[in-house]
Design an enzyme around this catalytic site. Structure first.
Site, PDB file in Angstrom:
ATOM      1  N   LYS A  31       0.864  -1.117  -0.137  1.00 36.88           N
ATOM      2  CA  LYS A  31      -0.308  -0.300   0.004  1.00 36.88           C
ATOM      3  C   LYS A  31       0.765   1.371  -0.403  1.00 36.88           C
ATOM      4  O   LYS A  31       1.872   0.717   0.975  1.00 36.88           O
ATOM      5  CB  LYS A  31      -0.823  -0.115   1.319  1.00 36.88           C
ATOM      6  N   ASP A  58      -3.432   3.961  -1.884  1.00 35.21           N
ATOM      7  CA  ASP A  58      -4.594   4.502  -0.779  1.00 35.21           C
ATOM      8  C   ASP A  58      -4.906   5.822  -0.825  1.00 35.21           C
ATOM      9  O   ASP A  58      -3.505   6.569   0.358  1.00 35.21           O
ATOM     10  CB  ASP A  58      -4.064   3.323   0.293  1.00 35.21           C
ATOM     11  N   LYS A  60      -7.715   7.764  -1.305  1.00 36.22           N
ATOM     12  CA  LYS A  60      -8.839   7.997  -0.238  1.00 36.22           C
ATOM     13  C   LYS A  60      -9.391   9.624  -1.051  1.00 36.22           C
ATOM     14  O   LYS A  60      -9.753  10.069  -0.205  1.00 36.22           O
ATOM     15  CB  LYS A  60      -8.363   8.549   1.113  1.00 36.22           C
ATOM     16  N   ASP A  63     -13.437  14.382  -3.674  1.00 38.28           N
ATOM     17  CA  ASP A  63     -14.491  15.736  -3.870  1.00 38.28           C
ATOM     18  C   ASP A  63     -15.114  15.386  -4.737  1.00 38.28           C
ATOM     19  O   ASP A  63     -16.156  14.548  -5.018  1.00 38.28           O
ATOM     20  CB  ASP A  63     -13.435  16.042  -5.423  1.00 38.28           C
ATOM     21  N   THR A 122     -10.226   3.806  11.081  1.00 41.62           N
ATOM     22  CA  THR A 122     -10.441   3.074  12.257  1.00 41.62           C
ATOM     23  C   THR A 122      -9.748   4.066  13.373  1.00 41.62           C
ATOM     24  O   THR A 122      -9.832   3.480  14.219  1.00 41.62           O
ATOM     25  CB  THR A 122      -8.749   1.750  11.712  1.00 41.62           C
ATOM     26  N   ARG A 215       3.671  -0.890  10.218  1.00 43.01           N
ATOM     27  CA  ARG A 215       4.499  -0.484  11.369  1.00 43.01           C
ATOM     28  C   ARG A 215       4.604  -2.282  11.580  1.00 43.01           C
ATOM     29  O   ARG A 215       6.152  -2.671  12.081  1.00 43.01           O
ATOM     30  CB  ARG A 215       4.105  -0.251  12.347  1.00 43.01           C
TER      31      ARG A 215
END
Length: 240
Positions: A31, A58, A60, A63, A122, A215
């Site tokens: 990603k 990614d 997002k 608009d 999240t 991570r």
């Protein structure tokens, strides 16, 4: 491990390319988010895609429909395998995104990318959602956004693993559910800025199609070994 996508939340393209080479076929894709894309641009997406690694871009998009359609067109031309928009942009915006992906892929003679919609980040919990004016329960809101995305012709949604089962029950088994917020067990226990989390095996059993892990893999002393450990947990869950 087809279901495992690694978030390349790193400081520069050279590190991203190093991880792509190191992880190889232990993961189903990577990603690229706002930070790395802003630093390196579409050239990095193209370079990674050309290695054969699937890229989830990614960004997002959120608009007016025409602007989002143009953004999806540009994203499709990078070779991205999956692209996302915000479901809260509404059905016409999502329809424009879906059409742009189909039309651009046909014109460029390349596979159509998956286009999915972000439901609720999240990092947000119910009080935070209420702060921005959404008064219905979080679960209800997520499921309704998923319904909207499906109605608009999108391929799936991004949602917390805690909502996956409800989305799956509502939208069926062919609708992709991409779940960040994977923590615990082999993925590491630190939630960082995530509020709604779940372990890899639990998320797969709940019906997740793809797991996004950052991570716990990229910050590990041995990222490949970390990815393999999560993959093993996922395979065990799939076998049950």
């Amino acid at each position: 491990m087809d279901q495992l996508l690694v978030a390349l939340d790193v400081e520069h393209g050279a590190r991203a390319l190093q991880l792509v080479e190191q992880l190889g076929d232990t993961v189903g894709g990577v990603k690229i988010g706002s930070r790395l894309f802003t630093l390196e641009g579409p050239a990095l997406v193209k370079r990674i895609a050309e290695t054969g690694m699937r890229v989830f871009l990614d960004l997002k998009f959120h608009d007016i429909p025409n602007t989002v359609a143009q953004a999806v067109e540009a994203a499709t031309l990078t070779g991205a395998w999956m692209i996302n928009v915000h479901a809260s942009g509404g059905v016409p915006m999502m329809q424009a995104a879906a059409k742009a992906a189909v039309d651009t892929a046909r014109m460029a003679r390349r596979p159509k990318p998956l286009v999915i919609a972000v439901t609720v980040l999240t990092s947000m919990d119910e009080p935070t959602l209420h702060d921005v004016g959404v008064t219905r329960p979080l679960m209800q809101h997520v499921v309704e956004l998923a319904r909207m995305a499906q109605r608009a012709g999108l391929d799936g949604v991004v949602a917390s693993p805690l909502e996956t089962r409800e989305i799956r029950d509502t939208c069926g088994h062919d609708f992709a559910v991409v779940t960040p917020g994977i923590r615990g067990a082999a993925a590491g226990a630190d939630k960082n800025d995530q509020s709604r989390t779940m372990g890899p095996g639990e998320a797969i059993k709940a019906g997740s199609t793809y797991l996004v892990v950052g991570r716990p893999i990229i910050a590990a002393p041995d990222p490949r070994a970390a990815a393999e450990a999560i993959g093993a947990e996922v395979r065990t869950a799939l076998a049950l």
